[in-house]
Design an enzyme around this catalytic site. Structure first.
Site, mmCIF file in Angstrom:
data_model
loop_
_atom_site.group_PDB
_atom_site.id
_atom_site.type_symbol
_atom_site.label_atom_id
_atom_site.label_comp_id
_atom_site.label_asym_id
_atom_site.label_seq_id
_atom_site.Cartn_x
_atom_site.Cartn_y
_atom_site.Cartn_z
ATOM 1 N N ARG A 25 2.653 -9.593 -1.065
ATOM 2 C CA ARG A 25 2.138 -11.093 -1.521
ATOM 3 C C ARG A 25 2.879 -11.825 -1.448
ATOM 4 N NH1 ARG A 25 1.817 -5.903 -5.038
ATOM 5 N NH2 ARG A 25 -0.004 -5.640 -5.892
ATOM 6 N N HIS B 235 -1.731 -8.700 1.467
ATOM 7 C CA HIS B 235 -2.368 -8.358 2.447
ATOM 8 C C HIS B 235 -2.573 -9.243 3.312
ATOM 9 C CE1 HIS B 235 0.400 -4.898 0.995
ATOM 10 N NE2 HIS B 235 -0.730 -3.472 0.833
ATOM 11 N N HIS C 25 1.258 0.459 6.773
ATOM 12 C CA HIS C 25 0.533 1.029 4.930
ATOM 13 C C HIS C 25 -0.072 2.293 4.771
ATOM 14 C CE1 HIS C 25 -0.341 0.677 1.344
ATOM 15 N NE2 HIS C 25 0.026 -0.525 0.817
ATOM 16 N N ASP D 195 7.086 0.287 -7.287
ATOM 17 C CA ASP D 195 6.177 -0.449 -6.199
ATOM 18 C C ASP D 195 7.149 -1.616 -6.125
ATOM 19 O OD1 ASP D 195 4.373 -1.803 -5.038
ATOM 20 O OD2 ASP D 195 2.780 -2.109 -6.692
ATOM 21 N N GLU E 47 6.440 1.240 3.282
ATOM 22 C CA GLU E 47 5.756 -0.004 3.631
ATOM 23 C C GLU E 47 8.062 -1.220 4.210
ATOM 24 O OE1 GLU E 47 3.027 -1.995 0.892
ATOM 25 O OE2 GLU E 47 3.422 -0.677 0.418
HETATM 26 C C1 GAL Z 1 1.189 -1.792 -1.894
HETATM 27 C C2 GAL Z 1 1.544 -3.345 -2.778
HETATM 28 C C3 GAL Z 1 0.753 -2.278 -3.908
HETATM 29 C C4 GAL Z 1 -0.837 -2.161 -4.116
HETATM 30 C C5 GAL Z 1 -0.972 -1.849 -2.650
HETATM 31 C C6 GAL Z 1 -2.740 -1.619 -2.936
HETATM 32 O O1 GAL Z 1 1.323 -2.817 -0.881
HETATM 33 O O2 GAL Z 1 3.278 -2.987 -2.778
HETATM 34 O O3 GAL Z 1 1.034 -3.267 -5.507
HETATM 35 O O4 GAL Z 1 -1.236 -3.213 -3.925
HETATM 36 O O5 GAL Z 1 -0.402 -1.934 -1.564
HETATM 37 O O6 GAL Z 1 -3.680 -0.815 -3.404
#
Ligand code: GAL
Length: 362
Positions: A92, A117, A191, A263, A327
């Site tokens: 983010r 992203h 991801h 997260d 990640e």
């Molecule tokens: C991750 C992020 C989560 C969510 C996910 C996609 O990288 O940390 O909060 O957004 O991607 O659904």
């Protein structure tokens, strides 16, 4: 052993058509295979890992990443970045805004008040050039994308290359490199959503996880780091020793409540050291293990909290918390935190980053 020698000199890579995008761009599916029978599938839509098939302790092969067996699954709006390379800025950026060289830049908001992203059409939704890059060490695919100046609001023409390679020690290696012609910010990750019991298994909460991180970057209610580096000691985010994911995930702990599970970005104790174990995941029933190594300073550990059983992919329906991600990356929202490792890339510099996922059983 003659077999291994033979396999080394004849890397196993297959290329097939995987369909066309709505604008008629051809997408390819590459299958990388090693002598142990491990298989990794890569597509050039989003430079994604579409499948990883590895043995369990009884020599049974399963796909251990969430994904689709067709292109339309990946193109659909519901796809939550399955296996994708996230960029130009993975994770983010608060309010989609940052300052660089005294100028303000704006990235489209696609996650409440924030950019996630890389904005609305990130690297996960781009068609990458691709080619066989196999060597004597094993099969490899190299993907390239030119992200033009101002794409999704980011400055500078950015040339990005991602190379996936598989060796006969069951190591999937991801090498990222990039150059720019203007100062820009860059954060790249893969991801993949892992479930070592097999994609489509009901939950990943039984997995055991180790993260070599004594600190994490606490988040606010919109999942943006506050800027603090907080000790994991005495919190449910202490994964310095292997711990079962589900054992503390529902604890009454603010960070878990804000994220509806794990997260958070974990601050690795050995940043830049590709020989140091950064993370380990074990699934007790299958015996499958992943060990992760990276040159990146952080790992976003995410437990699939936004999966809700509405996506049907390889192996079945993907339920709440039925996968986890590792990640490897720079910290979220770094462009707005001077105390975080810098994500600025200058012209004349070469960005390089490597992550290795090693698969085994025990
Ligand atoms: C991750 C992020 C989560 C969510 C996910 C996609 O990288 O940390 O909060 O957004 O991607 O659904």
């Amino acid at each position: 052993m003659p077999l291994a020698l033979n396999a080394q000199s004849a890397p196993n890579l297959r290329k097939e058509n995987f369909g066309k995008t709505p604008n008629g761009r051809q997408i390819f599916l590459y299958t990388l295979r090693n002598p142990a029978g491990m298989e990794v599938k890569i597509i050039n839509y989003g430079a994604r890992i579409a499948s990883i098939r590895v043995m369990d302790r009884n020599k049974k092969f399963d796909d251990v990443v969430l994904g689709f067996d067709n292109l339309s699954g990946y193109i659909s709006k519901n796809d939550p970045y399955f296996g994708a390379v996230a960029g130009r800025y993975a994770n983010r950026i608060a309010h989609g805004t940052f300052k660089l060289d005294g100028k303000l830049f704006h990235i489209p908001l696609n996650d409440g008040p924030n950019a996630l992203h890389g904005g609305t059409i990130g690297f996960d939704r781009r068609v990458w050039d691709s080619k066989d890059a196999s060597t004597a060490d094993g099969p490899a695919v190299e993907l390239h994308y030119l992200s033009p100046d101002s794409e999704e609001g980011f400055p500078g023409n950015l040339n990005v290359t991602v190379r996936y390679s598989l060796n006969n020690r069951n190591e999937l290696r991801i090498d990222y490199s990039a150059t720019t012609d203007k100062d820009t910010v860059l954060n790249l990750t893969n991801h993949s959503y892992f479930n070592l019991a097999g994609a489509g298994s009901e939950t990943a909460l039984n997995h055991k996880v180790m993260l070599a991180a004594s600190r994490f970057t606490p988040i606010d209610g919109t999942l943006i780091p506050t800027g603090a580096l907080q000790s994991v000691a005495g919190t449910p985010l202490d994964f310095r020793k292997l711990a079962t994911v589900g054992s503390r995930i529902n604890d009454n702990y603010e960070q878990l409540k804000l994220a509806k599970g794990y997260d958070q970005n974990f601050v690795l104790d050995h940043p830049g050291d590709l020989s140091a174990l950064a993370a380990k995941v074990e699934e007790p029933n299958s015996g499958r293990v992943i060990e992760a190594f990276t040159t990146e300073p952080g790992i976003q550990f995410y437990t699939g909290n936004f999966l809700d059983g509405t996506i049907h992919g390889i192996g079945g329906v993907y339920r709440h918390r039925s996968a986890l991600t590792l990640e490897t990356q720079h910290f979220p929202d770094s462009p707005n935190h001077a105390n975080f490792p810098s994500t600025v890339l200058h012209p004349g510099q070469k960005f390089q980053s490597t992550t290795i996922f090693r698969f085994s059983t025990e």
